[in-house]
Design a protein around this motif. Structure first.
Motif, short mmCIF file in Angstrom:
data_model
loop_
_atom_site.label_atom_id
_atom_site.label_comp_id
_atom_site.label_asym_id
_atom_site.label_seq_id
_atom_site.Cartn_x
_atom_site.Cartn_y
_atom_site.Cartn_z
N SER A 529 39.06 38.52 43.53
CA SER A 529 40.31 39.12 43.09
C SER A 529 41.51 38.24 43.41
O SER A 529 42.51 38.25 42.68
N MET A 530 41.44 37.47 44.49
CA MET A 530 42.55 36.57 44.82
C MET A 530 42.66 35.47 43.78
O MET A 530 43.77 35.11 43.34
N LEU A 531 41.52 34.91 43.37
CA LEU A 531 41.56 33.87 42.34
C LEU A 531 42.10 34.42 41.03
O LEU A 531 42.96 33.80 40.39
N LEU A 532 41.60 35.58 40.62
CA LEU A 532 42.05 36.17 39.36
C LEU A 532 43.53 36.52 39.43
O LEU A 532 44.26 36.36 38.44
N PHE A 533 43.99 36.97 40.56
CA PHE A 533 45.38 37.39 40.68
C PHE A 533 46.33 36.22 40.53
O PHE A 533 47.33 36.30 39.79
N TYR A 534 46.05 35.11 41.20
CA TYR A 534 47.00 33.99 41.22
C TYR A 534 46.84 33.03 40.06
O TYR A 534 47.77 32.27 39.76
N TYR A 535 45.70 33.02 39.41
CA TYR A 535 45.50 32.08 38.32
C TYR A 535 45.39 32.75 36.96
O TYR A 535 44.86 32.18 36.02
N THR A 536 45.88 33.97 36.88
CA THR A 536 46.06 34.66 35.60
C THR A 536 47.48 35.21 35.57
O THR A 536 48.29 34.92 36.45
N GLY A 537 47.78 36.01 34.57
CA GLY A 537 49.12 36.57 34.45
C GLY A 537 49.40 37.72 35.39
O GLY A 537 50.53 38.27 35.38
N LEU A 538 48.45 38.12 36.25
CA LEU A 538 48.65 39.25 37.15
C LEU A 538 49.74 38.97 38.18
O LEU A 538 50.51 39.86 38.54
N PHE A 539 49.80 37.72 38.66
CA PHE A 539 50.82 37.38 39.66
C PHE A 539 52.21 37.55 39.07
O PHE A 539 53.10 38.15 39.68
N GLU A 540 52.43 37.01 37.88
CA GLU A 540 53.74 37.16 37.24
C GLU A 540 54.05 38.62 36.95
O GLU A 540 55.19 39.05 37.09
N TRP A 541 53.03 39.40 36.55
CA TRP A 541 53.23 40.82 36.30
C TRP A 541 53.70 41.54 37.56
O TRP A 541 54.58 42.40 37.51
N SER A 542 53.14 41.18 38.71
CA SER A 542 53.54 41.83 39.96
C SER A 542 54.97 41.47 40.35
O SER A 542 55.64 42.24 41.06
N LEU A 543 55.46 40.30 39.90
CA LEU A 543 56.83 39.91 40.20
C LEU A 543 57.83 40.59 39.28
O LEU A 543 58.93 40.97 39.70
N ARG A 544 57.47 40.75 38.03
CA ARG A 544 58.42 41.26 37.04
C ARG A 544 58.38 42.77 36.87
O ARG A 544 59.32 43.35 36.32
N SER A 545 57.33 43.42 37.31
CA SER A 545 57.15 44.85 37.06
C SER A 545 56.93 45.59 38.38
O SER A 545 56.14 45.14 39.22
N SER A 546 57.58 46.71 38.53
CA SER A 546 57.35 47.54 39.72
C SER A 546 55.94 48.12 39.71
O SER A 546 55.33 48.31 40.76
N VAL A 547 55.41 48.39 38.52
CA VAL A 547 54.02 48.86 38.43
C VAL A 547 53.06 47.77 38.87
O VAL A 547 52.08 48.02 39.59
N GLY A 548 53.33 46.54 38.45
CA GLY A 548 52.49 45.43 38.87
C GLY A 548 52.55 45.20 40.37
O GLY A 548 51.53 44.91 41.01
N HIS A 549 53.73 45.34 40.95
CA HIS A 549 53.86 45.19 42.39
C HIS A 549 53.09 46.29 43.12
O HIS A 549 52.40 46.02 44.12
N LEU A 550 53.18 47.52 42.63
CA LEU A 550 52.43 48.62 43.24
C LEU A 550 50.93 48.38 43.12
O LEU A 550 50.17 48.64 44.06
N PHE A 551 50.50 47.87 41.96
CA PHE A 551 49.09 47.54 41.80
C PHE A 551 48.64 46.51 42.82
O PHE A 551 47.56 46.63 43.42
N MET A 552 49.45 45.48 43.04
CA MET A 552 49.10 44.45 44.00
C MET A 552 48.93 45.04 45.40
O MET A 552 47.94 44.76 46.10
N VAL A 553 49.88 45.86 45.81
CA VAL A 553 49.84 46.43 47.16
C VAL A 553 48.61 47.31 47.34
O VAL A 553 47.86 47.17 48.31
#
Length: 687
Positions: A529-553
């Motif tokens: 999950s760490m690889l997928l998070f940082y090397y896909t669009g999930l990381f950017e989603w967590s920065l730009r979206s409050s939903v993405g940030h909540l998902f990350m946490v």
């Protein structure tokens, strides 16, 4: 005693008190605030000016009734087990569940969701008419409305609410189990999240906090108001279940009061800016809402302490009644009518507040900085050691979850001790430390600087994934919950509904839960999950979206807990690996963290370059240098907890070997070969 029922019980129509009070209050609030005065230019007409607040009120009331009815079906209403015709039921002692109201709660949810859908359509249409300053009868209104729904953010959000409400309507008509009701409830909560995007401060720097506060407010109010309204509609079908249903609802209502009060206080302060804002019309409406809220909280407290126990006593006095006991019904309506009226008033004032301009302007700064343009927040001051603890970027949803987690855990420990059961203090301390660390990580320095510094983000990530889970796993929250929470079937015979304990068991023993908790799957998930998070669009989603940030946490905290629990945890789960395999898994994880950290340290490609590379920070290292520092942090923070876990596994292995040796010694003493031979010799001499 002869069974009696009330000859003329109040009908469900009395629940209309909520709608009537809400509509009346919103009309008065809009008139007082002046929100319906004609616009100087592009006036949409009185029908739109007055119709939009009323439509929003109907949306709120219908959505609340839908959510509340689903909550009743998920965890409140008693439910009888379905048996084949002719099958004998075991003898029951004590109160027996009726279960008649359970299927009807889903029918109420379907009707309320249908009304929600229609009201949401009206809100969408009137919203565009109000924004465009045009009449709904204009010749080009239909084409313009379509563009509004497909191309404008506000229109897309309102349109998504209509779609979700329609889906909730369809699902409510076909689901029959608590699991189906739970998934439908989740979908309804998604619609509430969409509605939370429409609150005040949409263009202000406090937008994220305002959105999370409004979401907590909407969910708390919807469950609080809607569940009681649904109980009022279902009162005739509750029968002898009225007392346990109201008692279970009261516990939920207490948490809803806290959620509404805290979120309302945060939202009000964001909009007032200071105490001077209380002199405005908006401040007057806010004070009125606070007074109504305090009144309702007082009624709820009185309800919990006196009415619930009195209803249970009246039900026990009517042992032969097949319907709702007359005394319990009178007590129920005596409370509900007053509480629903005040709830409707609170909802109406809330809509009036939403239609009024707050004292704090919502316009963005005239000359925004690059950091504001990218993140939507002012750039924090230069990071120092002290500012890790003095700078705050509040997330009300996560802060409320952390505080609630500490309170619930302590209450469970206290419940065990009251009945004479022990619970290790070290586990309580571990849970408290873990939740305090979780609160700091998601609201203080790591949250503030994690949006502008990759190194700070990695501190936040690694603490959530590697440090907090260690404290949580060692505190054994699932084990404590299973010991402290009551069993539904023991409090009400024949009741197969699901309370918190039953839902927890369903989750733990489900195929999905067993799969993700398996040690091998947990380890692979933790790494992949760490690889997928940082090397896909999930990381950017967590920065730009409050939903993405909540998902990350949530994701990394949960994945970390499952991984740690499979190694050294106490909570139940799939069969754990042997100690050598556990150490091998840990060493593999340690090697992965080293590889990932080194790749960041030696890399020269900036992750999410259009975010970290465009902030225009006048302080600190460059973006690429900061990313390399984040790689070193990943390596360091990741290896220390992993090493601690390895030591823990080794100690547990040693204790297990000692325990096995002691058991072998006891067996050897019990089966001493020399003593057995001597006894056999004596026996042969006697023969």
């Amino acid at each position: 005693m002869t069974a009696t029922t009330e000859p003329r019980r109040p009908g469900p129509w009395r629940a209309a008190t909520l709608v009537g009070a809400a509509v009346l209050t919103v009309v008065l609030g809009v008139w007082f605030s002046g929100a319906a005065l004609p616009a100087l230019v592009l006036d949409p007409g009185p029908f739109v000016r007055w119709g939009l607040p009323v439509a929003e009120t109907f949306v709120q009331v219908a959505a609340a009734t839908t959510i509340g009815s689903l909550v009743l079906a998920v965890c409140v209403l008693p439910r009888r087990e379905e048996r084949a015709s002719g099958a004998r039921r075991p003898a029951r002692t004590g109160p027996v569940a009726d279960g008649t109201a359970y299927p009807r709660s889903l029918l109420v949810a379907a009707w309320a969701a249908g009304a929600w859908t229609l009201a949401a359509v009206a809100q969408l249409v009137l919203s565009y008419a109000n924004v465009a300053g045009t009449s709904v009868t204009a010749p080009s209104f239909g084409d313009e409305l379509w563009l509004y729904v497909t191309q404008i953010s506000l229109g897309r959000t309102l349109g998504s609410v209509v779609v979700v409400a329609a889906l909730v309507t369809a699902l409510s008509m076909v689901v029959r189990t608590p699991t189906g009701a739970a998934w439908t409830l989740v979908l309804g909560v998604v619609a509430l999240w969409q509605l939370a995007q429409l609150g005040h401060a949409a263009g202000a720097a406090g937008h994220d906090l305002a959105t999370s506060a409004l979401f907590v407010h909407l969910v708390g109010a919807a469950v609080w108001i809607g569940a009681l309204a649904a109980l009022a509609v279902l009162v005739r079908a509750l029968g002898r279940d009225v007392a346990p249903a109201v008692a279970r609802y009261s516990v939920i209502a207490g948490w809803c009061v806290a959620a509404v009060a805290v979120s309302g206080l945060v939202s009000g302060w964001l909009r007032l800016g200071s105490f001077a804002g209380l002199d405005t019309r908006y401040g007057t409406l806010l004070v009125a809402k606070v007074v109504l809220l305090v009144t309702l909280a007082g009624l709820g407290l009185w309800h919990r302490r006196r009415t619930v126990s009195a209803m249970a006593a009246r039900t026990a006095d009517d042992p032969g009644s097949h319907g709702t006991p007359a005394g319990a019904t009178r007590l129920f309506w005596r409370l509900v009518l007053v509480e629903l009226a005040v709830m409707g008033a609170v909802s109406g004032v809330a809509v009036a507040l939403a239609s009024s301009s707050p004292p704090v302007p919502e316009t963005p700064p005239a000359d925004p900085t690059p950091a504001y343009l990218v993140t939507g927040h002012p750039l924090p001051p230069e990071l120092t050691a002290v500012r890790w603890f003095t700078e705050w970027r509040w997330d009300l949803l996560l802060a409320f979850a952390a505080a609630a987690g500490v309170v619930v855990y302590w209450r469970w420990v206290r419940r065990l001790r009251r009945r004479g059961d022990a619970w290790p203090w070290a586990r309580t301390a571990s849970w408290t430390a873990g939740l305090v660390l979780f609160f700091w990580t998601t609201n203080s320095g790591p949250a503030t600087y994690g949006h502008v510094l990759f190194s700070a983000h990695m501190i936040q990530h690694m603490v959530l994934a590697m440090v907090v889970p260690v404290f949580v796993a060692l505190s054994a929250p699932v084990t404590l919950a299973l010991r402290a929470l009551p069993v539904r079937a023991t409090t009400l015979s024949g009741d197969v509904s699901r309370g918190p304990r039953e839902w927890l068991l369903v989750l733990v023993h489900s195929r999905l839960g067993q799969f993700f908790a398996h040690p091998v799957v947990a380890a692979v998930n933790f790494v992949a999950s760490m690889l997928l998070f940082y090397y896909t669009g999930l990381f950017e989603w967590s920065l730009r979206s409050s939903v993405g940030h909540l998902f990350m946490v949530v994701h990394f905290t949960l994945v970390g807990y499952l991984f740690v629990n499979s190694l050294v945890g106490i909570d139940p789960g799939p069969r754990r690996l042997g100690y050598p395999q556990r150490l091998l898994t840990l060493f593999a994880t340690m090697a992965f963290h080293a590889f990932f950290g080194v790749s960041l340290v030696s890399g020269d490609s900036l992750l999410v370059a259009d975010w970290f590379g465009l902030l225009g920070r006048p302080w600190g290292a460059s973006a690429i240098a900061d990313q390399q520092t984040g790689g070193a942090i990943t390596w360091g923070i990741g290896e220390l907890p992993t090493l601690a876990l390895a030591i823990g596994v080794a100690l547990a292995w040693s204790r297990d070997d000692d325990r096995t040796a002691r058991q072998r010694d006891r067996r050897t003493r019990d089966e001493d070969p020399e003593l057995d031979a001597y006894n056999e010799m004596l026996k042969s001499l006697n023969d």
